[in-house]
Scaffold this active site. Structure first.
Site, mmCIF file in Angstrom:
data_model
loop_
_atom_site.group_PDB
_atom_site.id
_atom_site.type_symbol
_atom_site.label_atom_id
_atom_site.label_comp_id
_atom_site.label_asym_id
_atom_site.label_seq_id
_atom_site.Cartn_x
_atom_site.Cartn_y
_atom_site.Cartn_z
ATOM 1 N N ARG A 182 31.215 7.794 7.223
ATOM 2 C CA ARG A 182 30.785 6.866 6.163
ATOM 3 C C ARG A 182 31.739 5.675 6.041
ATOM 4 O O ARG A 182 31.947 5.150 4.939
ATOM 5 C CB ARG A 182 30.669 7.584 4.816
ATOM 6 C CG ARG A 182 29.855 8.862 4.863
ATOM 7 C CD ARG A 182 28.481 8.666 5.438
ATOM 8 N NE ARG A 182 27.754 9.922 5.583
ATOM 9 C CZ ARG A 182 26.551 10.006 6.135
ATOM 10 N NH1 ARG A 182 25.937 8.939 6.612
ATOM 11 N NH2 ARG A 182 25.950 11.162 6.234
ATOM 12 N N LYS A 301 36.962 21.384 1.974
ATOM 13 C CA LYS A 301 35.504 21.460 1.843
ATOM 14 C C LYS A 301 35.106 22.765 2.519
ATOM 15 O O LYS A 301 35.325 22.928 3.721
ATOM 16 C CB LYS A 301 34.865 20.266 2.546
ATOM 17 C CG LYS A 301 33.333 20.330 2.656
ATOM 18 C CD LYS A 301 32.777 19.052 3.282
ATOM 19 C CE LYS A 301 31.274 19.098 3.453
ATOM 20 N NZ LYS A 301 30.729 17.822 3.968
ATOM 21 N N GLU A 305 27.530 22.116 3.802
ATOM 22 C CA GLU A 305 27.040 21.329 4.945
ATOM 23 C C GLU A 305 27.629 21.839 6.257
ATOM 24 O O GLU A 305 28.094 21.072 7.091
ATOM 25 C CB GLU A 305 27.362 19.846 4.732
ATOM 26 C CG GLU A 305 26.696 19.290 3.486
ATOM 27 C CD GLU A 305 26.919 17.798 3.261
ATOM 28 O OE1 GLU A 305 27.970 17.277 3.669
ATOM 29 O OE2 GLU A 305 26.014 17.158 2.688
ATOM 30 N N ASP A 379 24.892 13.122 -5.058
ATOM 31 C CA ASP A 379 25.805 12.611 -4.028
ATOM 32 C C ASP A 379 26.031 11.103 -4.124
ATOM 33 O O ASP A 379 25.447 10.356 -3.342
ATOM 34 C CB ASP A 379 25.245 12.956 -2.637
ATOM 35 C CG ASP A 379 26.308 12.830 -1.558
ATOM 36 O OD1 ASP A 379 27.469 12.604 -1.906
ATOM 37 O OD2 ASP A 379 25.963 12.973 -0.373
ATOM 38 N N GLU A 401 35.983 13.074 -8.341
ATOM 39 C CA GLU A 401 35.854 12.464 -7.006
ATOM 40 C C GLU A 401 34.829 11.336 -7.084
ATOM 41 O O GLU A 401 33.650 11.563 -7.321
ATOM 42 C CB GLU A 401 35.404 13.514 -5.974
ATOM 43 C CG GLU A 401 35.264 12.933 -4.575
ATOM 44 C CD GLU A 401 34.953 13.969 -3.484
ATOM 45 O OE1 GLU A 401 34.987 15.184 -3.779
ATOM 46 O OE2 GLU A 401 34.661 13.564 -2.356
ATOM 47 N N GLU A 407 28.525 4.287 0.953
ATOM 48 C CA GLU A 407 27.554 5.063 1.728
ATOM 49 C C GLU A 407 26.125 4.843 1.251
ATOM 50 O O GLU A 407 25.213 4.706 2.049
ATOM 51 C CB GLU A 407 27.932 6.548 1.626
ATOM 52 C CG GLU A 407 26.922 7.470 2.285
ATOM 53 C CD GLU A 407 27.307 8.946 2.173
ATOM 54 O OE1 GLU A 407 28.363 9.265 1.596
ATOM 55 O OE2 GLU A 407 26.534 9.774 2.689
ATOM 56 N N TRP A 557 17.311 17.251 1.981
ATOM 57 C CA TRP A 557 17.796 16.059 2.665
ATOM 58 C C TRP A 557 16.667 15.028 2.761
ATOM 59 O O TRP A 557 16.835 13.981 3.383
ATOM 60 C CB TRP A 557 18.314 16.402 4.078
ATOM 61 C CG TRP A 557 19.680 17.040 4.073
ATOM 62 C CD1 TRP A 557 20.531 17.142 3.015
ATOM 63 C CD2 TRP A 557 20.358 17.642 5.192
ATOM 64 N NE1 TRP A 557 21.693 17.777 3.403
ATOM 65 C CE2 TRP A 557 21.617 18.097 4.730
ATOM 66 C CE3 TRP A 557 20.025 17.854 6.540
ATOM 67 C CZ2 TRP A 557 22.538 18.750 5.563
ATOM 68 C CZ3 TRP A 557 20.944 18.497 7.363
ATOM 69 C CH2 TRP A 557 22.191 18.941 6.880
HETATM 70 C C1 GCU Z 1 27.804 13.314 1.805
HETATM 71 C C2 GCU Z 1 28.040 12.529 3.064
HETATM 72 C C3 GCU Z 1 28.707 13.367 4.116
HETATM 73 C C4 GCU Z 1 29.975 13.999 3.544
HETATM 74 C C5 GCU Z 1 29.626 14.758 2.284
HETATM 75 C C6 GCU Z 1 30.821 15.324 1.568
HETATM 76 O O1 GCU Z 1 26.842 14.283 2.005
HETATM 77 O O2 GCU Z 1 26.820 12.055 3.535
HETATM 78 O O3 GCU Z 1 28.995 12.545 5.208
HETATM 79 O O4 GCU Z 1 30.559 14.844 4.475
HETATM 80 O O5 GCU Z 1 28.983 13.913 1.374
HETATM 81 O O6 GCU Z 1 31.166 14.784 0.526
HETATM 82 O O7 GCU Z 1 31.407 16.293 2.006
#
Ligand code: GCU
Length: 718
Positions: A182, A301, A305, A379, A401, A407, A557
């Site tokens: 991003r 994290k 995802e 997001d 955060e 983005e 998504w």
């Molecule tokens: C969003 C973003 C991702 C990033 C994620 C995060 O989804 O598109 O690229 O990794 O946020 O905050 O972990």
């Protein structure tokens, strides 16, 4: 001939000194152009004196000499005696401080605040900059320079300033390959290949810029982390950066990949309750602190995802965070555990998932854990309601955060000033402890008396010459730092400061450009996602509109999941008749959104599925209102263009032209957003674009056919 070369040399030097390529950010120390004030400053400042020496005070001295000599266009002497016109920098290490500054003020400024006061010592007029610590004194020096840069009267100074939040942090999403997730402004500024031996000047300038706004922590690497950063080879490189940052009071954090014990440790598991895993992290922490004695800690994290995490072993987020916290505790390190989690396996509204996951863990985290929550539940959208975890986890240190990199806000090509977005969130009332339970109080720890507090933002920095791509994107980095220092500042105050420091103090320019900045966030909401629409941009790269997109592997998504347009109406019902996400908020907050007839229209489609002919407060139907908003957004961009055009000649041509070209792109893209969204939603509303508004000049099929395989910002997870 010789003369000719001399002239050429002089011209070139002047050009190079004044190249307005944006590299200097807001740290521009050109001669004060107001002759009366210049005289006042020159009379008041001739010498600087530092009561003791240290690496931090050496940095302060260098900044003061550079800054004062530039601004005052006169030689500033460093002295050991106190003469008329001395700026004296002192800290609690110098006993003289107690005769100059009251105990009360020294208590108020705590660890890293500062006092600036006009004083008389032995009949000599001086200015004292005082901090309890060296870093406090450095912040004071930067503030003093800010007073001159913004042309304040300095005749009777009495400033007492201390940060409201302890950890003021930038999170870089930079990969080891130097791509930036991003990121829209070149490659990562961390040149891993040349580190540790080659220390780019940028590292120091980056540290200066951060220190000038009080930022005191950075996470260097992407949260989608590569475990390699934790290997010895890379720790040595990280240590070299830490050495540059240390005098500026900046601590380094690293994003830790949860499965690192497997990937670089040769273990078979990363289970947080496994003794070998715990041991591995302890040893890793010990090793890190050998290289970087003031290492800040880990940012993580996990189970989000596709990232590994404790849930891979049927453990909770608290188990994972606490295991790392124990490894760091001996060294006073901190774990910042992200709450940005949602799962493919559950059928639950994505809005609700993080809360459902974390709320039951409230009170279960160690003292050296902060749970980092994005400002909104989805997001980083142009407008989101605040995340219900603010106020929802009273026994946990919850950290903010934000996202600086744009983005979802036009990448580095759209002019959007984000302070109003940050303020909207920080000033929101969670009501979790009654009226006045503002998010700012949750985040600064005062609502529940938490000892550690923090505010982070995902950086918008790359190796483009001006750091942030768009000259105005620098304002977002600046505003974040200033708000993390003092969340009571207003968006207008910060914009005012930033414009004066970055461009000029010329009043008409300051006024007009400030106006532009202050409307820019609402403008982008209008042409992208008005009335509470969200997440309707292009799939994966998030470039441009794609409300029609419905082919992603995960339902959440897809834009269609979020807007739910159909022949009856548009919007996501999150009341009790729908997903009931509203139940995650305190009753007073819920009440503001529950009723479709009284719901704040800025958030309407976040919480309601609204009929196309629903009567809005303006008297228009929802459909007409949606059209008017999209058109108003484009009109505002055009207003920004003409406003900017009128600024020609007031500032340098270089940045004037740059912004002008970027505004042209922004206008085109605003029209693209407007047309694509209106045409698509029209297939459901079946209503015409209101009379008098220009009709879209392309078809929906055209917009749907646009492809951007090389859109920036999605570097590999390396
Ligand atoms: C969003 C973003 C991702 C990033 C994620 C995060 O989804 O598109 O690229 O990794 O946020 O905050 O972990």
């Amino acid at each position: 001939m010789k003369k000719y070369f001399l002239l050429l040399y002089c011209c070139l030097t002047v050009y190079i000194l004044h190249a307005e390529d944006g590299y200097r950010l807001w740290l521009r120390y050109d001669k004060v152009d107001n002759s009366k004030l210049l005289q006042q400053y020159r009379n008041a400042i001739s010498y600087i004196q530092f009561a003791h020496a240290s690496p931090t005070l050496a940095a302060a001295k260098e900044e003061m000499i550079d800054g004062l000599q530039g601004l005052l266009d006169k030689k500033i002497l460093v002295q050991n005696s106190t003469e008329n016109g001395t700026v004296l920098v002192v800290t609690a290490a110098d006993s003289i401080i107690y005769s100059l500054i009251s105990r009360d003020d020294l208590d108020k400024i705590a660890i890293d605040g500062f006092v600036i006061e006009t004083k008389k010592i032995n009949q000599k007029n001086i200015i004292v900059i005082a901090g309890n610590t060296d870093i406090g004194a450095l912040y004071g020096c930067f503030h003093f320079l800010r007073l001159l840069q913004t042309q304040q009267n300095i005749q009777q100074l009495s400033v007492v300033s201390a940060p409201t939040v302890q950890l003021r942090m930038l999170d870089h999403w930079d990969n080891l390959t130097r791509t930036v997730e991003r990121g829209y402004t070149g490659m990562s500024i961390w040149n891993w290949q040349k580190l540790p031996d080659y220390i780019d000047k940028r590292y120091t300038d980056y540290a200066r810029a951060n220190a000038s706004i009080g930022i005191n922590a950075v996470a260097l690497n992407n949260v989608n982390a590569n475990a390699t950063i934790l290997t010895k080879d890379y720790l040595i490189k990280v240590a070299a950066l830490a050495n540059v940052f240390r005098p500026y009071g900046i601590k380094i954090f690293l994003s830790a990949r949860f499965s690192a014990p497997i990937e670089i440790g040769g273990l078979k598991t990363a289970d947080p309750l496994d003794a070998q895993v715990q041991q591995w992290w302890k040893k890793k922490a010990d090793e890190i602190y050998q290289y970087i004695p003031d290492f800040g800690g880990f940012l993580v994290k996990a189970n989000s995802e596709g990232q590994p995490g404790p849930q891979n072993y049927n453990r909770t987020h608290a188990d994972g965070a606490n295991m790392l916290a124990d490894a760091l505790a001996l060294h006073n390190g901190i774990v910042i555990w992200r709450a940005f989690v949602y799962s493919n396996e559950t059928n639950e509204d994505r809005f609700k998932q993080a809360y459902n996951e974390f709320k039951p863990l409230d009170g279960k985290f160690r003292n050296n854990v902060l749970v980092q929550v994005k400002n909104g539940p989805i997001d980083f959208q142009p407008r989101e309601p605040f995340h219900p975890l603010f106020g929802g986890m009273p026994q946990t240190q919850v950290m903010m955060e934000f996202q600086l990199t744009q983005e979802y806000l036009g990448f580095a090509t759209h002019l959007v000033y984000l302070a109003p977005l940050f303020k909207e969130c920080l000033d929101a009332d969670t009501y979790t402890k009654g009226k006045g339970s503002y998010i700012s109080k949750v985040v600064d720890g005062s609502l529940e008396n938490h000892p550690v507090s923090g505010m982070a933002a995902v950086a918008n920095i790359g190796n483009d010459i001006n750091w942030t791509g768009h000259p105005f994107a620098q304002a977002n980095w600046y505003a974040f730092g200033r708000l993390a220092w003092n969340h009571n500042l207003t968006s207008a105050q910060i914009a005012d400061e930033w414009i004066r420091k970055t461009f000029t103090n010329t009043q008409p320019f300051v006024n007009k450009v400030k106006e532009m900045m202050l409307v820019s966030r609402e403008t982008i909401v209008d042409y992208m996602t008005p009335l509470g629409l969200h997440h309707i941009m292009g799939y994966s790269h998030h470039y441009g509109p794609a409300p029609w997109y419905n082919s992603a592997a995960r339902a959440d998504w897809n834009p269609t999941y979020f807007h739910k347009a159909d022949s009856a109406g548009i919007g996501f019902d999150r009341t009790a008749t729908g997903s009931n996400a509203l139940s995650q908020y305190a009753p007073e907050m819920r009440k503001q959104f529950d009723d479709i007839n009284t719901c704040n229209e800025n958030y309407l489609l976040w919480f309601h599925h609204v009929p196309w002919n629903f009567k809005m407060k303006s008297g228009r139907s929802l459909w007409n209102e949606l059209c008017y908003k999209y058109y108003a957004g484009v009109d505002s961009v055009r207003w920004m263009q003409s406003t900017w055009d009128n600024m020609k000649g007031i500032i340098d041509d270089e940045r004037f032209k740059e912004v002008k070209m970027l505004l042209t792109i922004q206008e085109k893209e605003a029209v693209w957003w407007r047309n694509a969204c209106i045409l698509y939603f029209q297939t459901f509303s079946k209503m015409p674009v209101p009379k008098g508004l220009e009709q879209p000049d392309n078809s929906l099929e055209y917009y749907e056919s646009l492809q951007f395989p090389y859109a920036p910002g999605i570097g590999g997870n390396q």
